[in-house]
Design a protein around this motif. Structure first.
Motif, PDB file in Angstrom:
ATOM      1  N   HIS A 101     -17.989  10.286 -23.535  1.00  0.00           N
ATOM      2  CA  HIS A 101     -19.020   9.975 -22.543  1.00  0.00           C
ATOM      3  C   HIS A 101     -19.832   8.719 -22.876  1.00  0.00           C
ATOM      4  N   GLY A 102     -19.529   8.058 -23.970  1.00  0.00           N
ATOM      5  CA  GLY A 102     -20.190   6.789 -24.260  1.00  0.00           C
ATOM      6  C   GLY A 102     -21.562   6.896 -24.880  1.00  0.00           C
ATOM      7  N   GLY A 103     -21.868   8.011 -25.535  1.00  0.00           N
ATOM      8  CA  GLY A 103     -23.151   8.141 -26.226  1.00  0.00           C
ATOM      9  C   GLY A 103     -24.229   8.782 -25.369  1.00  0.00           C
ATOM     10  N   ILE A 104     -25.457   8.708 -25.850  1.00  0.00           N
ATOM     11  CA  ILE A 104     -26.592   9.336 -25.172  1.00  0.00           C
ATOM     12  C   ILE A 104     -26.904   8.567 -23.885  1.00  0.00           C
ATOM     13  N   PRO A 105     -26.895   9.231 -22.745  1.00  0.00           N
ATOM     14  CA  PRO A 105     -27.144   8.536 -21.466  1.00  0.00           C
ATOM     15  C   PRO A 105     -28.626   8.258 -21.255  1.00  0.00           C
ATOM     16  N   PRO A 116     -28.572  12.132 -13.846  1.00  0.00           N
ATOM     17  CA  PRO A 116     -27.724  13.333 -13.868  1.00  0.00           C
ATOM     18  C   PRO A 116     -26.907  13.417 -15.150  1.00  0.00           C
ATOM     19  N   GLU A 117     -26.521  12.257 -15.682  1.00  0.00           N
ATOM     20  CA  GLU A 117     -25.737  12.235 -16.915  1.00  0.00           C
ATOM     21  C   GLU A 117     -26.560  12.775 -18.088  1.00  0.00           C
ATOM     22  N   PHE A 123     -25.979  15.994 -20.475  1.00  0.00           N
ATOM     23  CA  PHE A 123     -26.043  15.847 -21.927  1.00  0.00           C
ATOM     24  C   PHE A 123     -26.956  16.912 -22.540  1.00  0.00           C
ATOM     25  N   SER A 124     -28.140  17.095 -21.968  1.00  0.00           N
ATOM     26  CA  SER A 124     -29.092  18.078 -22.485  1.00  0.00           C
ATOM     27  C   SER A 124     -28.531  19.490 -22.399  1.00  0.00           C
ATOM     28  N   ARG A 125     -27.881  19.798 -21.296  1.00  0.00           N
ATOM     29  CA  ARG A 125     -27.278  21.128 -21.151  1.00  0.00           C
ATOM     30  C   ARG A 125     -26.189  21.347 -22.192  1.00  0.00           C
ATOM     31  N   THR A 126     -25.430  20.297 -22.464  1.00  0.00           N
ATOM     32  CA  THR A 126     -24.302  20.409 -23.378  1.00  0.00           C
ATOM     33  C   THR A 126     -24.737  20.555 -24.827  1.00  0.00           C
ATOM     34  N   VAL A 127     -25.677  19.709 -25.274  1.00  0.00           N
ATOM     35  CA  VAL A 127     -25.995  19.657 -26.702  1.00  0.00           C
ATOM     36  C   VAL A 127     -27.144  20.569 -27.122  1.00  0.00           C
ATOM     37  N   ASP A 133     -35.161  13.437 -31.268  1.00  0.00           N
ATOM     38  CA  ASP A 133     -34.595  14.433 -30.365  1.00  0.00           C
ATOM     39  C   ASP A 133     -33.913  13.682 -29.222  1.00  0.00           C
ATOM     40  N   PRO A 134     -32.588  13.689 -29.165  1.00  0.00           N
ATOM     41  CA  PRO A 134     -31.881  12.907 -28.145  1.00  0.00           C
ATOM     42  C   PRO A 134     -32.088  13.425 -26.730  1.00  0.00           C
ATOM     43  N   THR A 135     -32.566  14.660 -26.585  1.00  0.00           N
ATOM     44  CA  THR A 135     -32.766  15.209 -25.236  1.00  0.00           C
ATOM     45  C   THR A 135     -34.135  14.873 -24.671  1.00  0.00           C
TER      46      THR A 135
END
Length: 219
Positions: free
Chosen positions: A112-116, A121-122, A126-130, A203-205
């Motif tokens: 996915h090319g890293g943190i969006p 929406p991306e 990401f937040s839902r996934t990680v 925190d990436p989210t």
């Protein structure tokens, strides 16, 4: 877990949380913690080991040393954070339950090319996934009635509108013993108890410190 009826239990979604919040409005965090541990059937802690989180972990493990501590390792922590976590596990003898995303950080970055960017929406995906999926998996597996956390009223606008006792997702009651404290109070707790802190955290989210990470926004 006990098979007590909801009416006999203190913590359930039909409980009078307004009365509890009034009762403990001027109480010390240790008093709220002791009450919660005494009344909860299956309490858990969630932590991300952010700066000053050590104070809450110290407080809760003094009341219940073997309490399950949930940590979602999204894979994007700083090296300093990972080293801090190892130190805290040993210092407090944490009963740590580590949950990771089903897709590693390296895998996510490659596909996915890293943190969006934030507010896209991306980034929601990401937040839902990680973070959200591993957290929800932890709650479904451990089935707590009480989710203890270290949030405070002064951290952001959303949290200012919460309280010590609030309804959480997965049928839990969220309890925040340090809710009425200010940041300086927590800093003093860390200093007075000679606790190690984590100064290099990401925190990436969230991206920005005042943003909500999403766990408290789930229904």
């Amino acid at each position: 877990m006990s098979t007590q009826s909801a009416a006999a239990r203190t913590f359930h979604h039909g409980a009078d949380l307004d009365a509890l919040n009034q009762r403990f409005k001027g109480s010390k965090p240790s008093e709220i913690m002791e009450f919660t541990i005494a009344e909860a059937q299956n309490p858990v802690v969630f932590t991300n080991f952010r700066p000053l989180a050590i104070a809450f972990l110290h407080l809760v493990t003094r009341a219940k040393p073997d309490i399950p501590v949930i940590w979602v390792d999204h894979g994007y922590n700083t090296p300093e954070t990972y080293r801090h976590i190892e130190k805290v596990i040993k210092l407090l003898n944490l009963n740590l339950y580590t949950y990771s995303p089903k897709m590693s950080a390296a895998h996510y970055n490659a596909v996915h090319g890293g943190i969006p960017p934030l507010d896209t929406p991306e980034h929601d995906f990401f937040s839902r996934t990680v973070k959200l999926e591993p957290f929800n998996r932890a709650m479904e597996e451990l089935k707590p009635d009480v989710w203890l956390n270290g949030i405070r009223h002064d951290q952001n606008a959303h949290r200012k509108g919460l309280d010590v006792f609030t309804k959480g997702n997965h049928g839990t009651i969220r309890v925040a013993p340090m809710f009425h404290l200010k940041e300086i109070d927590v800093e003093e707790y860390v200093y007075e108890n000679d606790l190690p802190d984590n100064d290099v955290y990401f925190d990436p989210t969230k991206g920005e410190e005042h943003r909500e990470c999403g766990l408290l926004l789930q229904k």
